[in-house]
Design a protein around this motif. Sequence first.
Motif, mmCIF file in Angstrom:
data_model
loop_
_atom_site.group_PDB
_atom_site.id
_atom_site.type_symbol
_atom_site.label_atom_id
_atom_site.label_comp_id
_atom_site.label_asym_id
_atom_site.label_seq_id
_atom_site.Cartn_x
_atom_site.Cartn_y
_atom_site.Cartn_z
ATOM 1 N N SER A 1 0.831 -1.213 0.000
ATOM 2 C CA SER A 1 0.000 0.000 0.000
ATOM 3 C C SER A 1 0.865 1.262 0.000
ATOM 4 C CB SER A 1 -0.920 0.010 1.219
ATOM 5 O OG SER A 1 -0.169 0.278 2.392
ATOM 6 N N LEU A 2 0.265 2.338 -0.467
ATOM 7 C CA LEU A 2 0.948 3.632 -0.452
ATOM 8 C C LEU A 2 1.327 4.033 0.972
ATOM 9 C CD1 LEU A 2 -1.199 5.556 -3.072
ATOM 10 C CD2 LEU A 2 1.221 4.946 -3.290
ATOM 11 N N GLU A 3 0.449 3.742 1.923
ATOM 12 C CA GLU A 3 0.716 4.095 3.314
ATOM 13 C C GLU A 3 1.920 3.331 3.859
ATOM 14 O OE1 GLU A 3 -2.328 3.070 2.152
ATOM 15 O OE2 GLU A 3 -3.213 5.077 2.048
ATOM 16 N N LEU A 4 1.999 2.040 3.538
ATOM 17 C CA LEU A 4 3.123 1.236 4.013
ATOM 18 C C LEU A 4 4.421 1.668 3.325
ATOM 19 C CD1 LEU A 4 4.128 -0.972 5.834
ATOM 20 C CD2 LEU A 4 3.426 -2.666 4.127
ATOM 21 N N LEU A 5 4.362 1.970 2.035
ATOM 22 C CA LEU A 5 5.552 2.490 1.345
ATOM 23 C C LEU A 5 6.038 3.773 2.009
ATOM 24 C CD1 LEU A 5 4.783 1.932 -2.447
ATOM 25 C CD2 LEU A 5 6.555 0.811 -1.086
ATOM 26 N N GLN A 6 5.120 4.663 2.310
ATOM 27 C CA GLN A 6 5.474 5.925 2.973
ATOM 28 C C GLN A 6 6.183 5.653 4.299
ATOM 29 O OE1 GLN A 6 4.704 9.377 1.982
ATOM 30 N NE2 GLN A 6 6.352 9.529 3.464
ATOM 31 N N SER A 7 5.647 4.754 5.076
ATOM 32 C CA SER A 7 6.236 4.413 6.369
ATOM 33 C C SER A 7 7.639 3.833 6.202
ATOM 34 C CB SER A 7 5.323 3.416 7.093
ATOM 35 O OG SER A 7 5.936 2.937 8.249
ATOM 36 N N ARG A 8 7.791 2.956 5.237
ATOM 37 C CA ARG A 8 9.101 2.325 5.013
ATOM 38 C C ARG A 8 10.129 3.325 4.509
ATOM 39 N NH1 ARG A 8 6.941 -3.458 2.573
ATOM 40 N NH2 ARG A 8 6.367 -4.310 4.616
ATOM 41 N N PHE A 9 9.741 4.200 3.592
ATOM 42 C CA PHE A 9 10.682 5.215 3.115
ATOM 43 C C PHE A 9 11.034 6.211 4.215
ATOM 44 C CE2 PHE A 9 9.728 3.650 -1.164
ATOM 45 C CZ PHE A 9 11.015 3.632 -1.690
ATOM 46 N N ASN A 10 10.107 6.469 5.133
ATOM 47 C CA ASN A 10 10.431 7.318 6.277
ATOM 48 C C ASN A 10 11.545 6.699 7.119
ATOM 49 O OD1 ASN A 10 8.561 9.261 5.595
ATOM 50 N ND2 ASN A 10 6.987 8.501 6.990
ATOM 51 N N GLU A 11 11.559 5.371 7.244
ATOM 52 C CA GLU A 11 12.635 4.676 7.958
ATOM 53 C C GLU A 11 13.924 4.649 7.130
ATOM 54 O OE1 GLU A 11 11.853 0.867 9.789
ATOM 55 O OE2 GLU A 11 9.709 1.351 9.880
ATOM 56 N N MET A 12 13.776 4.358 5.839
ATOM 57 C CA MET A 12 14.941 4.214 4.965
ATOM 58 C C MET A 12 15.769 5.488 4.887
ATOM 59 S SD MET A 12 13.022 1.951 2.037
ATOM 60 C CE MET A 12 14.125 2.329 0.716
ATOM 61 N N GLN A 13 15.118 6.638 4.973
ATOM 62 C CA GLN A 13 15.852 7.896 4.824
ATOM 63 C C GLN A 13 16.871 8.107 5.936
ATOM 64 O OE1 GLN A 13 13.761 11.685 5.331
ATOM 65 N NE2 GLN A 13 12.009 10.528 6.102
ATOM 66 N N HIS A 14 16.773 7.325 7.022
ATOM 67 C CA HIS A 14 17.718 7.442 8.132
ATOM 68 C C HIS A 14 18.730 6.292 8.129
ATOM 69 C CE1 HIS A 14 15.262 10.687 9.597
ATOM 70 N NE2 HIS A 14 14.204 9.897 9.553
ATOM 71 N N GLN A 15 18.736 5.524 7.068
ATOM 72 C CA GLN A 15 19.653 4.397 6.955
ATOM 73 C C GLN A 15 20.705 4.721 5.892
ATOM 74 O OE1 GLN A 15 16.958 1.077 6.338
ATOM 75 N NE2 GLN A 15 16.063 1.315 8.354
ATOM 76 N N ASN A 16 21.471 3.756 5.467
ATOM 77 C CA ASN A 16 22.568 3.956 4.511
ATOM 78 C C ASN A 16 22.037 3.945 3.071
ATOM 79 O OD1 ASN A 16 25.216 4.590 4.773
ATOM 80 N ND2 ASN A 16 25.965 2.505 4.712
ATOM 81 N N TYR A 17 21.053 4.779 2.821
ATOM 82 C CA TYR A 17 20.268 4.758 1.593
ATOM 83 C C TYR A 17 20.328 6.117 0.896
ATOM 84 C CZ TYR A 17 16.078 4.590 -1.364
ATOM 85 O OH TYR A 17 15.219 4.635 -2.414
ATOM 86 N N GLU A 18 20.436 6.066 -0.437
ATOM 87 C CA GLU A 18 20.282 7.249 -1.279
ATOM 88 C C GLU A 18 19.373 6.865 -2.436
ATOM 89 O OE1 GLU A 18 23.879 9.196 -2.553
ATOM 90 O OE2 GLU A 18 24.854 8.836 -0.620
ATOM 91 N N CYS A 19 18.831 7.866 -3.108
ATOM 92 C CA CYS A 19 17.910 7.602 -4.207
ATOM 93 C C CYS A 19 18.358 8.345 -5.453
ATOM 94 C CB CYS A 19 16.499 8.028 -3.815
ATOM 95 S SG CYS A 19 15.288 7.581 -5.060
ATOM 96 N N ALA A 20 18.632 7.588 -6.520
ATOM 97 C CA ALA A 20 18.986 8.159 -7.824
ATOM 98 C C ALA A 20 17.724 8.225 -8.667
ATOM 99 C CB ALA A 20 20.042 7.302 -8.508
ATOM 100 N N THR A 21 17.593 9.314 -9.406
ATOM 101 C CA THR A 21 16.373 9.531 -10.181
ATOM 102 C C THR A 21 16.690 9.974 -11.605
ATOM 103 O OG1 THR A 21 16.273 11.821 -9.415
ATOM 104 C CG2 THR A 21 15.014 10.193 -8.155
ATOM 105 N N ILE A 22 15.676 9.828 -12.456
ATOM 106 C CA ILE A 22 15.710 10.354 -13.826
ATOM 107 C C ILE A 22 14.531 11.309 -13.964
ATOM 108 C CG2 ILE A 22 15.693 9.859 -16.294
ATOM 109 C CD1 ILE A 22 16.251 6.902 -15.560
ATOM 110 N N PHE A 23 14.821 12.506 -14.406
ATOM 111 C CA PHE A 23 13.771 13.481 -14.702
ATOM 112 C C PHE A 23 13.779 13.788 -16.189
ATOM 113 C CE2 PHE A 23 14.039 14.148 -10.185
ATOM 114 C CZ PHE A 23 12.765 14.555 -9.822
#
Length: 141
Positions: free
Chosen positions: A29-51
């Motif tokens: 769910s979108l809600e669960l993804l939001q919760s997980r990304f809220n945790e991930m942002q404080h871990q050894n994680y970065e996000c690469a994007t294409i615009f």
Amino acid sequence: MAYQFKIIPNDALDQIIPLVYELNDAKVSLELLQSRFNEMQHQNYECATIFNGKELIGVTGLWFCTRHYIGKSVELDHVYIKPEHRGNGLGKQFMEWIYNYVKGKGCNSVELNTYVQNYPSHKFYYNEGFEILGYHFLKKL
């Protein structure tokens, strides 16, 4: 087209959730993804994007760690490019940008998992020089 590759700040991860939702076929769910990304942002994680202009059309997570068998490594996670932007070499350009970025951070290797039934990704990663080293096992607790 003038595609732009960039790392987005971890406090802006909300903008990638719709693409990751598409990738997972709404299995999470979108809600669960939001919760997980809220945790991930404080871990050894970065996000690469294409615009493409102001439109976000591609994404991958970058998990940084040091592994005993290869040294400093990055694991790609949730690699996704919107279907209408595939087949024109964009994936290859994105990967090249990622390789250069992570080399600049001292990484010796790139690792990833892909689903067994995702045959187009297998061909793509083989063409990128990836090798299969083992199986990914998962047990839900």
